[in-house]
Design a protein around this motif. Structure first.
Motif, PDB file in Angstrom:
ATOM      1  N   MET A 183      33.853  57.119 -61.055  1.00 58.92           N
ATOM      2  CA  MET A 183      32.842  56.824 -62.060  1.00 58.92           C
ATOM      3  C   MET A 183      33.517  56.340 -63.327  1.00 58.92           C
ATOM      4  O   MET A 183      34.436  56.976 -63.830  1.00 58.92           O
ATOM      5  CB  MET A 183      32.056  58.105 -62.330  1.00 58.92           C
ATOM      6  CG  MET A 183      30.751  57.888 -63.020  1.00 58.92           C
ATOM      7  SD  MET A 183      29.414  57.434 -61.895  1.00 58.92           S
ATOM      8  CE  MET A 183      28.809  59.051 -61.404  1.00 58.92           C
ATOM      9  N   ARG A 210      26.616  54.518 -66.481  1.00 56.95           N
ATOM     10  CA  ARG A 210      27.753  54.867 -65.646  1.00 56.95           C
ATOM     11  C   ARG A 210      27.894  53.814 -64.551  1.00 56.95           C
ATOM     12  O   ARG A 210      26.906  53.391 -63.952  1.00 56.95           O
ATOM     13  CB  ARG A 210      27.530  56.235 -65.003  1.00 56.95           C
ATOM     14  CG  ARG A 210      27.521  57.385 -66.009  1.00 56.95           C
ATOM     15  CD  ARG A 210      26.957  58.646 -65.385  1.00 56.95           C
ATOM     16  NE  ARG A 210      25.558  58.460 -65.029  1.00 56.95           N
ATOM     17  CZ  ARG A 210      24.879  59.234 -64.198  1.00 56.95           C
ATOM     18  NH1 ARG A 210      25.472  60.249 -63.606  1.00 56.95           N
ATOM     19  NH2 ARG A 210      23.621  58.994 -63.942  1.00 56.95           N
ATOM     20  N   ARG A 220      29.280  53.307 -60.959  1.00 62.09           N
ATOM     21  CA  ARG A 220      29.769  54.098 -59.831  1.00 62.09           C
ATOM     22  C   ARG A 220      30.364  53.196 -58.763  1.00 62.09           C
ATOM     23  O   ARG A 220      29.718  52.265 -58.287  1.00 62.09           O
ATOM     24  CB  ARG A 220      28.639  54.915 -59.211  1.00 62.09           C
ATOM     25  CG  ARG A 220      29.134  55.839 -58.100  1.00 62.09           C
ATOM     26  CD  ARG A 220      27.985  56.420 -57.299  1.00 62.09           C
ATOM     27  NE  ARG A 220      27.274  55.365 -56.604  1.00 62.09           N
ATOM     28  CZ  ARG A 220      25.978  55.351 -56.382  1.00 62.09           C
ATOM     29  NH1 ARG A 220      25.228  56.332 -56.811  1.00 62.09           N
ATOM     30  NH2 ARG A 220      25.407  54.348 -55.730  1.00 62.09           N
TER      31      ARG A 220
END
Lengths: 415, 415
Positions: free
Chosen positions: B183, B221, B223
């Motif tokens: 992440m 975020r 990922r």
């Protein structure tokens, strides 16, 4: 007949535990308010196979199928292609939706690409549901007396869509109120003690009414649920039972239905034109946050101080260093002084203070992690109480905030 | 081969929207960390039919079936009877569990009833999983190379059981790390702008790596997910790609993996031995709460003030009434003064202030709901920035807290 619904949440980020699925939770609550029973919830990944299989399985035995997620403009958003396959249909561009998309992009000063325009394509067997807060419209499809509703996964877009369009349409289409809930909200008593107190009443409940205990952090909600055709009769039955049990548990009941304890306190303070200030140490702002999350709280909450260090307790709230040394920051004399001094400094009717050891470190044998003192001060009234909560930092913060709010409630009840 | 799991959450309170299902979320995250893929999640009601049907359906194509809820001592807890029926087996009392239950009740000074003792009854084809924090043990049953795990619905009991017993056993039994996540955590940039910046990199990602954007309230975020056999190779591949993209987005990256922005700031302040104080008006304690939720934050966070009323801004932080009248509380000069004065009053290296109109009321044409000013002060540095967020009170509070934390990050980066 009870109207039944199923909720399908689509998204790898949910299954990876990276995004908390608040959508399914919110939808469940709203549908229940409208008397629609949520039979089951599915959370699945963004793959063609899972979406198609789940649709097939989910539509069994329900009238309403709600889908969130997978409606964005990018290639990993598969809901729309899957709906086409599931209903064996094709897309047609919706001019109203297209104009809305162009308007949004223009307002943001951005170019409308072909990918963006494609968001206006709607299956021909369905219709677009306006998305006033975003560019991806919802989709409403009916087949065999069932409604399939596809919505974006962005919570506020989805919620607005539900409130403005979907819930009004569903409530018109289906019989309302086959399922009734009432909630009695208690605080400051453990679930098992509450159960002991109302055992006889619970045993005598009519068979139409089901009781459930919903424990929170320091509070317990009693939920009464009734299913049936004659909703007027059920409403009366519920109210009769609530009236019967209330005298037994009155001391612990702070409100009903959706009202949170901080809202209940705000209601009382507004009625009495009283004001509140808070000095919170171990809760570090959480108590004030709970209070200021209530719209209009500025009418009765004047402000707070977070004297996280002993130095600030001394300088900002005149707690003497000798006293701190003698009793420690987590003690009765300190919280009483903090409560009184914040009340005076902030010119409010009530001062509340909180000091404790939230953990994970800082505990001693005499004052282990979870030890909390709460103080209360009015001009002619003062009180302090000690609590021992858990070993977990976040739980201790939450339990302490609830206990402080309960302390305000109890002392207001004495007036 | 990827190990697959399914999660079944049992409880009417979840389907009624009265309890947020944080268990399934937490389980998903933990399983993923161990490289176990969660294929699907089911949320069902506490009825025999639903539990049995879902078990049958859920165990298809997975190795691990996790069940939470319905394990209490009361008659509406149906998980255990359903397991007996599903596996065609019967109960036997587990002496260790019984002793544990008796110990807990004795410590609480309560009588152990027959109902309590029955919690020690475990299906003979399975075994008990210790519940150190409560009385209902978990149940571990294996059949046809599959593991069925039943756990109580109380979050901290379930989590402790998973951490102490279940996850270690599962990771021993199944190949670890068939599924890898990384992440990259960004802040202060919109999802679509971020996507524009890294478009070329994204297009060139090797086919083993999947990219997802997980937008939060003011943060995004990124990922990266890789599935495959050779996990060392995948780890290296991922790291190479992260190294490639970082220079492009460095300005917005505050951390990696699980680190929240408040933890990242704490890390930097600890390294530099700097301290922080906060004057927060419209966030009403939420900003301090986010900070103090971090264990050990008392080492760098000294305290805060919540001057909710103008009177307190004046009295507690020496903002002149003329200034308040001239500029309004939500303005650049006011947040600069608040930040400087809290820093001085609380003797910290950094002072931060927040003032805004959270809504729903209080907006004007010049300063609509969602208008927020944030101020920053060090001895030889000061900054202020204006934001316009949403019309929603809770969203505004959350966006403001994130923006204030980002303001600290940006100014620390300038040192």
């Amino acid at each position: 007949m009870l109207t039944k619904a199923v909720i399908i949440s689509i998204g790898d980020e949910i299954l990876y535990g990276q995004t908390l699925d608040t959508n399914a939770h919110w939808l469940s609550g709203e549908l229940n308010k409208f008397g629609i029973y949520v039979k089951k919830r599915h959370t699945i990944s963004d793959t063609r196979k899972e979406i198609l299989c789940t649709l097939r399985e989910a539509e069994e035995g329900v009238e309403i199928i709600l889908i969130t997620g997978g409606l964005g403009p990018t290639s990993d958003d598969l809901t729309k292609p899957c709906l086409l396959e599931y209903f064996d249909t094709y897309l047609e561009r919706d001019e109203n939706v297209l104009n809305h998309i162009i308007k949004i992009f223009t307002a943001r000063g951005r170019q409308v690409t072909e990918v963006n325009k494609a968001q206006a394509d709607i299956p021909v067997n369905g219709e677009a549901i306006p998305n006033v807060l975003g560019t991806a419209p919802g989709i409403w499809i009916e087949r065999n007396e069932k409604v399939f509703i596809s919505m974006p996964g962005v919570p506020y877009e989805m919620q607005r869509m539900m409130t403005d369009t979907i819930l009004p349409r569903l409530s018109k289409k289906y019989v309302k109120r086959g399922l009734i809930h009432r909630m009695i909200r208690t605080i400051g008593i453990h679930e098992s003690n509450l159960a002991d107190m109302i055992r006889d009443w619970e045993a005598g409940l009519p068979k139409e009414i089901k009781l459930a205990y919903l424990p929170g952090k320091g509070s317990v909600r009693l939920r009464l649920t009734a299913k049936g055709e004659d909703t007027d009769h059920l409403q009366k039955l519920m109210q009769d039972e609530i009236n019967k049990v209330l005298p037994t548990i009155e001391k612990f009941v702070y409100g009903f239905e959706d009202e949170e304890i901080e809202e209940a306190i705000g209601r009382i303070l507004m009625e009495r034109k009283m004001s509140l200030s808070i000095a919170e140490s171990c809760t570090g702002g959480y108590l004030s946050h709970k209070i200021t999350a209530v719209p209009g709280s500025s009418q009765w909450y004047k402000g707070g101080l977070i004297p996280y260090s002993n130095e600030l307790k001394n300088e900002q709230l005149q707690v003497s260093l000798e006293m701190l040394k003698k009793h420690g920051a987590v003690s009765e004399p300190i919280v009483l002084t903090l409560a009184e001094n914040i009340r005076k400094a902030f010119h409010t009717d009530i001062g509340v203070s909180v000091s404790g050891i939230a953990g994970p470190t800082g505990g001693t044998k005499e004052k282990p992690v979870g030890t909390v003192w709460i103080g209360y001060s009015e001009q002619d009234k003062r009180a302090a109480k000690k609590f021992l909560f858990t070993k977990d930092r976040m739980l201790n913060i939450q339990y302490t905030a609830t206990a402080a709010l309960d302390m305000i409630r109890i002392n207001l009840a004495k007036n």
